[in-house]
Design a protein around this motif. Structure first.
Motif, short mmCIF file in Angstrom:
data_model
loop_
_atom_site.label_atom_id
_atom_site.label_comp_id
_atom_site.label_asym_id
_atom_site.label_seq_id
_atom_site.Cartn_x
_atom_site.Cartn_y
_atom_site.Cartn_z
N PHE A 1 0.93 -1.02 -0.05
CA PHE A 1 -0.25 0.12 0.13
C PHE A 1 0.89 1.11 -0.03
O PHE A 1 1.82 1.33 0.80
CB PHE A 1 -1.00 -0.06 1.34
CG PHE A 1 -1.69 -1.35 1.31
CD1 PHE A 1 -1.34 -2.46 2.30
CD2 PHE A 1 -3.00 -1.18 0.77
CE1 PHE A 1 -1.98 -3.61 2.36
CE2 PHE A 1 -3.70 -2.39 1.04
CZ PHE A 1 -3.29 -3.60 1.92
N TYR B 1 0.54 5.22 0.83
CA TYR B 1 0.01 6.26 1.55
C TYR B 1 0.76 7.45 1.47
O TYR B 1 1.97 7.72 1.13
CB TYR B 1 -0.05 6.14 3.22
CG TYR B 1 -0.96 4.95 3.48
CD1 TYR B 1 -0.44 3.60 3.41
CD2 TYR B 1 -2.14 5.12 3.65
CE1 TYR B 1 -1.15 2.58 3.96
CE2 TYR B 1 -3.24 3.89 4.13
CZ TYR B 1 -2.71 2.76 4.21
OH TYR B 1 -3.39 1.76 4.46
N GLN C 1 1.00 11.53 3.72
CA GLN C 1 0.61 12.38 4.95
C GLN C 1 1.21 13.39 4.72
O GLN C 1 2.32 13.99 4.53
CB GLN C 1 1.27 11.57 6.08
CG GLN C 1 1.00 12.12 7.33
CD GLN C 1 1.51 11.67 8.40
OE1 GLN C 1 2.60 10.74 8.27
NE2 GLN C 1 0.97 11.54 9.60
N GLN D 1 -1.64 16.35 8.43
CA GLN D 1 -2.93 15.56 8.08
C GLN D 1 -2.66 14.11 8.53
O GLN D 1 -1.65 13.87 8.85
CB GLN D 1 -3.08 15.58 6.45
CG GLN D 1 -3.47 17.08 6.18
CD GLN D 1 -4.81 17.82 6.66
OE1 GLN D 1 -5.77 17.21 6.77
NE2 GLN D 1 -4.46 18.86 7.12
N SER D 2 -3.74 13.24 8.31
CA SER D 2 -3.42 11.74 8.61
C SER D 2 -3.16 11.20 7.43
O SER D 2 -2.87 11.70 6.29
CB SER D 2 -4.57 11.46 8.93
OG SER D 2 -4.99 10.03 9.21
N LEU D 3 -2.92 9.84 7.45
CA LEU D 3 -2.24 9.06 6.33
C LEU D 3 -3.69 8.85 5.25
O LEU D 3 -4.77 8.52 5.84
CB LEU D 3 -2.01 7.62 6.72
CG LEU D 3 -0.57 7.79 7.31
CD1 LEU D 3 -0.72 8.16 8.90
CD2 LEU D 3 -0.05 6.39 7.38
N LEU E 1 -4.44 6.80 1.68
CA LEU E 1 -4.38 5.79 0.89
C LEU E 1 -4.11 6.28 -0.43
O LEU E 1 -5.35 6.80 -0.86
CB LEU E 1 -5.32 4.58 0.84
CG LEU E 1 -4.70 3.25 0.22
CD1 LEU E 1 -3.42 2.74 0.56
CD2 LEU E 1 -5.96 2.16 0.21
N GLU F 1 -7.23 4.95 -5.19
CA GLU F 1 -8.44 5.50 -4.25
C GLU F 1 -8.69 6.78 -5.29
O GLU F 1 -8.00 7.31 -5.85
CB GLU F 1 -7.71 5.93 -3.02
CG GLU F 1 -7.30 4.72 -2.28
CD GLU F 1 -8.41 3.59 -1.85
OE1 GLU F 1 -9.47 3.82 -1.40
OE2 GLU F 1 -8.01 2.54 -2.31
N PHE G 1 5.11 -0.45 8.20
CA PHE G 1 5.28 0.81 7.54
C PHE G 1 6.63 0.98 7.34
O PHE G 1 7.78 0.60 8.14
CB PHE G 1 4.85 1.98 8.22
CG PHE G 1 3.08 1.88 8.41
CD1 PHE G 1 2.59 1.08 9.10
CD2 PHE G 1 2.55 2.55 7.20
CE1 PHE G 1 0.86 1.25 9.28
CE2 PHE G 1 1.19 2.68 7.31
CZ PHE G 1 0.51 2.03 8.10
#
Lengths: 114, 110
Positions: A33, A35, A37, A41-43, A45, A58, A105
């Motif tokens: 995957f 991602y 960030q 902010q958050s992660l 995808l 996505e 990760f």
């Protein structure tokens, strides 16, 4: 468990150029995957990368901007194309290795576009 | 689509005080819930997952399906608990993607 190495760890790039981020895993995994960030902010995808098939993106992410390669079960690359300052983010590679398992990760690639 | 909400961006507590980091989710089925932690200059790592019902570093989290919550708790905060905490949700089995909350920074002070 899985140990993930990501390269480069950071880079400063000119707008309009492209950067390829590499993700190497110490064991064979079916899915990787990618991602993003963004600062504060958050992660989020970007895509799921399957070996031997096209990556699944996505909503809001497209292959032309973020082409992904997955040549084997231990390696993947993410390219950030035609970069703009809005692409400045940390990009993370992640894998899950089995039923109900945790996600592992990489250390992330900190990209700054100037 | 599933969503994870962490209402607090920053939670500051004194050493020895109880900690509760809130997490609510929206998903109609049975998700997997996780807490991930990122210490300073370290990579993101798993802290807890709801299916294992374990206590890690004194932290526990109970899945409350009625309230769609998965709050993280610890009775006595330690300085080394200072970190960024992310609640995450996964649906659809083994290799499914994770949906993350926005994260809560826990700051434990003396």
């Amino acid at each position: 468990s899985a140990v993930i190495s990501q390269k480069p760890s950071r880079d400063i790039c000119q707008r309009g150029t492209s950067l390829t981020i590499q993700c190497q895993v110490d064991s064979q995994v079916t899915m990787m995957f990618w991602y993003r960030q963004q600062p504060g902010q958050s992660l989020t995808l970007i895509a799921t990368a399957n070996q031997g098939s096209e990556a699944t993106y996505e909503s809001g992410f497209v292959i032309d901007k973020f082409p992904i390669s997955r040549p084997n079960l231990t390696f993947s690359t993410l390219t950030v194309s035609n970069m703009s300052p809005e692409d400045s983010s940390i990009y993370l590679c992640s894998v899950r290795t089995g039923l109900g398992t945790e996600a592992f990760f990489g250390q992330g690639t900190r990209l700054t576009v100037v | 689509a599933q969503r994870v909400t962490q209402p607090e961006k920053l939670l500051s507590v004194f050493k020895g005080a109880p900690v509760e980091l809130k997490c609510n989710y929206s998903y109609s089925g049975s998700p997997e819930l996780f807490w991930y932690v990122q210490y300073s200059r370290q990579r993101l790592q798993l802290l807890l997952r709801h299916i294992s019902r374990e206590s890690i570093k004194g932290f526990t989290a109970d899945l409350n399906k009625g309230e769609t919550s998965f709050h993280l708790k610890k009775p006595f905060a330690q300085e080394e608990d200072s970190a960024m905490y992310y609640c995450a949700l996964s649906v659809g089995g083994t290799a499914s993607k994770l949906t993350f909350g926005t994260g809560t920074r826990l700051q434990v002070t003396l």
